[in-house]
Design a protein around this motif. Sequence first.
Motif, PDB file in Angstrom:
ATOM      1  N   GLU A 191      -1.268  -8.303  -8.232  1.00 48.36           N
ATOM      2  CA  GLU A 191      -2.618  -9.239  -7.674  1.00 48.36           C
ATOM      3  C   GLU A 191      -2.823  -8.795  -6.295  1.00 48.36           C
ATOM      4  O   GLU A 191      -1.943  -9.607  -5.216  1.00 48.36           O
ATOM      5  CB  GLU A 191      -2.549 -10.271  -8.067  1.00 48.36           C
ATOM      6  CG  GLU A 191      -3.691 -10.574  -9.246  1.00 48.36           C
ATOM      7  CD  GLU A 191      -3.888 -11.872 -10.171  1.00 48.36           C
ATOM      8  OE1 GLU A 191      -4.183 -12.738  -9.312  1.00 48.36           O
ATOM      9  OE2 GLU A 191      -3.248 -12.182 -11.234  1.00 48.36           O
ATOM     10  N   LEU A 192      -3.990  -7.971  -5.976  1.00 46.93           N
ATOM     11  CA  LEU A 192      -4.018  -7.783  -4.372  1.00 46.93           C
ATOM     12  C   LEU A 192      -5.685  -7.624  -4.253  1.00 46.93           C
ATOM     13  O   LEU A 192      -6.249  -7.018  -5.070  1.00 46.93           O
ATOM     14  CB  LEU A 192      -3.291  -6.490  -3.883  1.00 46.93           C
ATOM     15  CG  LEU A 192      -1.676  -6.692  -3.741  1.00 46.93           C
ATOM     16  CD1 LEU A 192      -1.224  -5.310  -3.472  1.00 46.93           C
ATOM     17  CD2 LEU A 192      -1.505  -7.822  -2.478  1.00 46.93           C
ATOM     18  N   ASP A 193      -6.271  -7.764  -2.966  1.00 40.64           N
ATOM     19  CA  ASP A 193      -7.650  -7.317  -2.851  1.00 40.64           C
ATOM     20  C   ASP A 193      -7.462  -6.088  -2.200  1.00 40.64           C
ATOM     21  O   ASP A 193      -6.309  -5.535  -2.106  1.00 40.64           O
ATOM     22  CB  ASP A 193      -8.197  -8.278  -1.795  1.00 40.64           C
ATOM     23  CG  ASP A 193      -7.571  -8.355  -0.186  1.00 40.64           C
ATOM     24  OD1 ASP A 193      -6.754  -7.492  -0.185  1.00 40.64           O
ATOM     25  OD2 ASP A 193      -7.937  -9.242   0.263  1.00 40.64           O
ATOM     26  N   GLU A 194      -8.683  -5.219  -1.960  1.00 34.10           N
ATOM     27  CA  GLU A 194      -8.912  -4.032  -1.787  1.00 34.10           C
ATOM     28  C   GLU A 194      -7.861  -3.529  -0.369  1.00 34.10           C
ATOM     29  O   GLU A 194      -7.063  -2.458  -0.500  1.00 34.10           O
ATOM     30  CB  GLU A 194     -10.119  -3.481  -1.459  1.00 34.10           C
ATOM     31  CG  GLU A 194     -10.233  -1.983  -1.595  1.00 34.10           C
ATOM     32  CD  GLU A 194     -11.606  -1.581  -1.240  1.00 34.10           C
ATOM     33  OE1 GLU A 194     -12.686  -2.327  -1.259  1.00 34.10           O
ATOM     34  OE2 GLU A 194     -11.924  -0.247  -1.393  1.00 34.10           O
ATOM     35  N   ALA A 197      -4.180  -4.003  -1.049  1.00 36.03           N
ATOM     36  CA  ALA A 197      -3.576  -2.820  -1.964  1.00 36.03           C
ATOM     37  C   ALA A 197      -3.649  -1.572  -1.194  1.00 36.03           C
ATOM     38  O   ALA A 197      -2.359  -0.997  -1.177  1.00 36.03           O
ATOM     39  CB  ALA A 197      -4.522  -2.690  -3.097  1.00 36.03           C
ATOM     40  N   ARG A 200      -0.602  -1.749   1.407  1.00 40.65           N
ATOM     41  CA  ARG A 200       0.816  -1.828   0.376  1.00 40.65           C
ATOM     42  C   ARG A 200       1.057  -0.300   0.079  1.00 40.65           C
ATOM     43  O   ARG A 200       2.152   0.220   0.155  1.00 40.65           O
ATOM     44  CB  ARG A 200       0.561  -2.620  -0.921  1.00 40.65           C
ATOM     45  CG  ARG A 200       1.934  -2.842  -1.511  1.00 40.65           C
ATOM     46  CD  ARG A 200       2.770  -3.909  -0.971  1.00 40.65           C
ATOM     47  NE  ARG A 200       2.294  -5.252  -0.986  1.00 40.65           N
ATOM     48  CZ  ARG A 200       2.611  -6.171  -1.787  1.00 40.65           C
ATOM     49  NH1 ARG A 200       3.681  -5.778  -2.850  1.00 40.65           N
ATOM     50  NH2 ARG A 200       2.258  -7.504  -2.014  1.00 40.65           N
ATOM     51  N   MET A 201      -0.024   0.437  -0.544  1.00 41.91           N
ATOM     52  CA  MET A 201       0.245   1.734  -0.828  1.00 41.91           C
ATOM     53  C   MET A 201       0.707   2.750   0.355  1.00 41.91           C
ATOM     54  O   MET A 201       1.303   3.539  -0.026  1.00 41.91           O
ATOM     55  CB  MET A 201      -0.927   2.447  -1.532  1.00 41.91           C
ATOM     56  CG  MET A 201      -1.484   1.799  -2.855  1.00 41.91           C
ATOM     57  SD  MET A 201      -3.165   2.623  -3.233  1.00 41.91           S
ATOM     58  CE  MET A 201      -3.736   1.496  -4.628  1.00 41.91           C
ATOM     59  N   ALA A 214      -0.455   5.599  -7.968  1.00 39.67           N
ATOM     60  CA  ALA A 214      -0.860   4.306  -7.247  1.00 39.67           C
ATOM     61  C   ALA A 214      -2.210   4.115  -7.298  1.00 39.67           C
ATOM     62  O   ALA A 214      -3.136   4.941  -6.803  1.00 39.67           O
ATOM     63  CB  ALA A 214      -0.343   4.171  -6.158  1.00 39.67           C
ATOM     64  N   TRP A 216      -5.946   1.217  -7.463  1.00 39.66           N
ATOM     65  CA  TRP A 216      -6.185  -0.287  -7.390  1.00 39.66           C
ATOM     66  C   TRP A 216      -7.671  -0.256  -8.234  1.00 39.66           C
ATOM     67  O   TRP A 216      -8.577   0.649  -8.156  1.00 39.66           O
ATOM     68  CB  TRP A 216      -6.444  -0.545  -5.896  1.00 39.66           C
ATOM     69  CG  TRP A 216      -6.934  -1.968  -5.720  1.00 39.66           C
ATOM     70  CD1 TRP A 216      -6.318  -3.091  -5.827  1.00 39.66           C
ATOM     71  CD2 TRP A 216      -8.480  -2.317  -5.669  1.00 39.66           C
ATOM     72  NE1 TRP A 216      -6.995  -4.323  -5.641  1.00 39.66           N
ATOM     73  CE2 TRP A 216      -8.320  -3.883  -5.622  1.00 39.66           C
ATOM     74  CE3 TRP A 216      -9.611  -1.741  -5.444  1.00 39.66           C
ATOM     75  CZ2 TRP A 216      -9.561  -4.665  -5.679  1.00 39.66           C
ATOM     76  CZ3 TRP A 216     -10.714  -2.714  -5.202  1.00 39.66           C
ATOM     77  CH2 TRP A 216     -10.498  -3.719  -5.318  1.00 39.66           C
ATOM     78  N   MET A 221      -3.506  -4.166  -8.308  1.00 40.08           N
ATOM     79  CA  MET A 221      -3.030  -2.804  -7.875  1.00 40.08           C
ATOM     80  C   MET A 221      -1.946  -2.210  -9.058  1.00 40.08           C
ATOM     81  O   MET A 221      -1.094  -3.133  -9.219  1.00 40.08           O
ATOM     82  CB  MET A 221      -2.258  -2.857  -6.801  1.00 40.08           C
ATOM     83  CG  MET A 221      -1.580  -1.648  -5.904  1.00 40.08           C
ATOM     84  SD  MET A 221      -0.775  -1.399  -4.406  1.00 40.08           S
ATOM     85  CE  MET A 221       0.773  -2.237  -4.847  1.00 40.08           C
ATOM     86  N   TYR A 222      -2.096  -1.248  -9.325  1.00 38.39           N
ATOM     87  CA  TYR A 222      -1.099  -0.514 -10.284  1.00 38.39           C
ATOM     88  C   TYR A 222      -0.113   0.676  -9.598  1.00 38.39           C
ATOM     89  O   TYR A 222      -0.792   1.450  -8.921  1.00 38.39           O
ATOM     90  CB  TYR A 222      -1.957   0.184 -11.484  1.00 38.39           C
ATOM     91  CG  TYR A 222      -2.799  -0.602 -12.183  1.00 38.39           C
ATOM     92  CD1 TYR A 222      -3.916  -0.971 -11.536  1.00 38.39           C
ATOM     93  CD2 TYR A 222      -2.731  -1.162 -13.407  1.00 38.39           C
ATOM     94  CE1 TYR A 222      -5.011  -1.978 -12.362  1.00 38.39           C
ATOM     95  CE2 TYR A 222      -3.645  -2.029 -14.071  1.00 38.39           C
ATOM     96  CZ  TYR A 222      -4.791  -2.313 -13.565  1.00 38.39           C
ATOM     97  OH  TYR A 222      -5.440  -3.279 -14.358  1.00 38.39           O
ATOM     98  N   GLY A 241       6.755  -7.431  -8.181  1.00 40.43           N
ATOM     99  CA  GLY A 241       5.459  -7.243  -9.197  1.00 40.43           C
ATOM    100  C   GLY A 241       5.757  -7.543 -10.503  1.00 40.43           C
ATOM    101  O   GLY A 241       6.844  -8.047 -11.018  1.00 40.43           O
TER     102      GLY A 241
END
Lengths: 365, 496
Positions: A191-194, A197, A200-201, A214, A216, A221-222, A241
Amino acid sequence: MPDLELVGNHSDTDLTEPLQSAVCSAIAERQSLEIIGSGSKRFLGREPSGVRLGLAGHRGIIRYEPSELVLTARSGTPVDEIESELARHGQMMAFEPPRFGKGATLGGTMACNLSGPRRAFAGATRDFVLGTRLINGKGEVARFGGEVMKNVAGYDVSRLMAGAMGTLGLLLDVSLKVLPFPAIERSLIFELDEQGALLRMTRYAGRPLPISAAAWCAGVMYLRLSGSESGVAAACSDLGGDELPCDAASAFWDALREQQLTAFSGDGVLWRLSVPPATGPLSLDGEAIIDWGGALRWLRTDVDPVRIRQVADEAGGHAVAFRDGDRSGSIFQPMDKALTQLHRRVKDALDPHGLFNPGRMYAEL
Amino acid sequence: MTSTVDTSKPDLDQRRAELANRLDHLLPAGTLLTHAEELRPFECDALSAYRRQPLMVAMPKTVTEVQAVLRTCHDMDVPVVARGAGTGLSGGALPLEQGVLLNLSRMDQVLEVDVPNRLARVQPGVRNLHISDHVARHGLYYAPDPSSQIACSIGGNVAENAGGVHCLKYGLTVHNVASVAVVTIDGELIRLGGAGLDASGYDLLALIHGSEGLLAVIVEITVRLLPKPVHAQVAVGAFTRVDEAGDAVASIIASGILPAGLEMMDRGCIEAVNAFLDVGYPDCAGLVLCELDGTEAEVKSQIEAVSQILRDSGATEVTVSRTEEERLKLWSGRKAAFPAVGRLAPDYYCMDGTIPRRHLARVLNEIKILSERYGLSVVNVFHAGDGNMHPLILYDANMEGELERAEKLGGKILEACVEAGGTITGEHGVGIEKIDQMCVQFSTIELQQFHDLKAAFDPRGLLNPGKAVPTLARCAEFGAMHVHGGQLPFPDLERF
Ligand SMILES: Cc1cc2nc3c(=O)[nH]c(=O)nc-3n(C[C@H](O)[C@H](O)[C@H](O)COP(=O)(O)OP(=O)(O)OC[C@H]3O[C@@H](n4cnc5c(N)ncnc54)[C@H](O)[C@@H]3O)c2cc1C
């Protein structure tokens, strides 16, 4: 000249000759052609024009050698057929081509150069093209590239066909490099905001992790990890995660690839912005869907196209009015004068009469 | 496509003086070479059997200077041959007597590293390995690794679409370049590609890759960088029969494992390497080297699987590197293959045909027969994973007729590759060397299509004329050459 849908009598039919004579008649009659596979991507690009020349009957896998990682098929072959044949040998088209409808063909996939979630980690359609046979705008059959992994004899005309929206030639068959399916795939969600995410990516992409997708969407985020069982397990425990169950995971990646997530629908134009992956959240209204580890942003919006193109341009990328845009105007990002002129000359070199899909990509081509 | 300029000596001198006079104003002092002794180092690339002095050498340091040189040459109808580091193996950078050699090796700066987006923007003269060295502190590297990587330039890599040992997994140059800036012959600066994963318009970026300096001069390249794999190991299998080694390669690929590198050598090559350095390869008919990279867990499981496949395919001995030191040692023999073979004979001639892997044994056998027929030894080392062969023909240039025989044998080997469904060149380019074999691989229609594309970029045919794509007339004559056998019909073309 009437619309022409050449039909074969079975799933393995070579229509090279009738297609070639259709092209030659079109030249004689000064009639432009709309090249069409199954029509699944007819929504894309500027308004189609010209007499329709259907290729769906020109189909069949011509050669497939699993130990060579090479498959050659006629352009009208359904992507589904190719994928199931590959799957029987544990292989795949690693660019995960979206179908966007029933019967999507190899030719259309190649012409549009569309690729799914694995693209950022494995490559796009254009990266897997090894060779093509095509009919050029003079009605001549020519073969470029081949069925080997490395080939620098002559200009790379086959790769040039990828993404040309059928404006440079009629593709007869395509040879692709294929890859083995990874032994295992697992998907994690965070669970992340844009902004979070994207950061992180970017961080993960700088590390040698076995990530194969990867994305969002709507606050989540997936990540998909692919590889050997132990390699993926090690990466999963490293990243944390929550793990998505297998079915849910493949449903998500499929829905992303085929644009079936709810966020893809709605009012306004569906914009496709291709930008450097580490670009922060775009300063545009509306909530994006992010794919390709940040390098692809989908956005449904009514914002002025000029503004959208400017945002894409400033980020070092480009924007396409993918669905529901004004198809009599610009769909693809306009190019500067020198580049447009060069495009014009390349088009003339392959299609001197302006026969194939005129104006489908750019008004000038 | 050939220039109409008269190349008799007084005319050449006058031409040189006129052009030098104009270029002198446009380039900084010392960057224009016109004297015979200064021109000598630029007479050839790594295919040194072909030599020619250029009219002059221009060594620009900036894009603006490149533009100025090209504009002037365009204006005066002077042909231009671009040159990177001159390590090309097909004579692509062979100068023209009446033309300018544009040496880009002084444009050698890394301009920008974008760590979050994993991109490096560099000038064309930057050496391939320098990029990886430069970004190593960020844990990144540039993947394509031609064996010449210490010396070759990234501009030359783009112009040849260079490959390397690791391209089976990580792709060729074309898969690892995000964008380029090119200057066309009329001096126009054009950017192709972008900073994202794709760009608008046609994929002209792909077209520039492997265009051998015929379409435009590459003046800036933005390459994609990858995170360095944490772990790598190599397994080496020894076989008593070459076809077993070939089958082992096919089985590894079919097993679903994608090795980072998959190489093979035949007996001739193994013996040469063992004599050259202390690598201790087993005495055998075929050696397969398979490298796996990735996370430690990943590599561990795959290296076991690969070792098993090697054994199942008949390997009499399998060695797996246990330390980084051992890994480098096992590779050192493969890396030294060319110099090692270089000691077997005064000269060798490196071929570059690529074939579908399944025909490996067949083509190797054909090479053997051809080698006997032409009375010249051939040793083989190749990028087996992607079917890219490097048969090395051994000869002695000082022996009457051996050069011609080597060249002919080479031509026959390439034709055998085309017949097996392959191509005459996997990574070294056509240049001047394989220009006749282009007539075997492509039809008149296809060759004409190449000429039309060339004209879209360079209507007057001033960029590297006479290379890469043969004129149709030349192919007609080449056909005739087969009929008349033995006669060399191109007196104007320097032969060995
Ligand atoms: C020992 C040895 C090993 C090799 N191993 C490999 C290998 O593993 N893989 C491989 O692919 N190659 C290999 N090569 C061949 C060679 O190194 C590559 O082709 C390399 O890409 C050439 O780069 P360069 O800078 O030396 O180019 P050059 O030789 O200077 O030029 C090559 C061609 O590119 C053109 N060119 C150069 N720079 C530009 C530019 N900026 N703009 C437009 N055109 C340009 C030239 O006109 C010419 O046609 C090897 C060569 C040697 C000598």
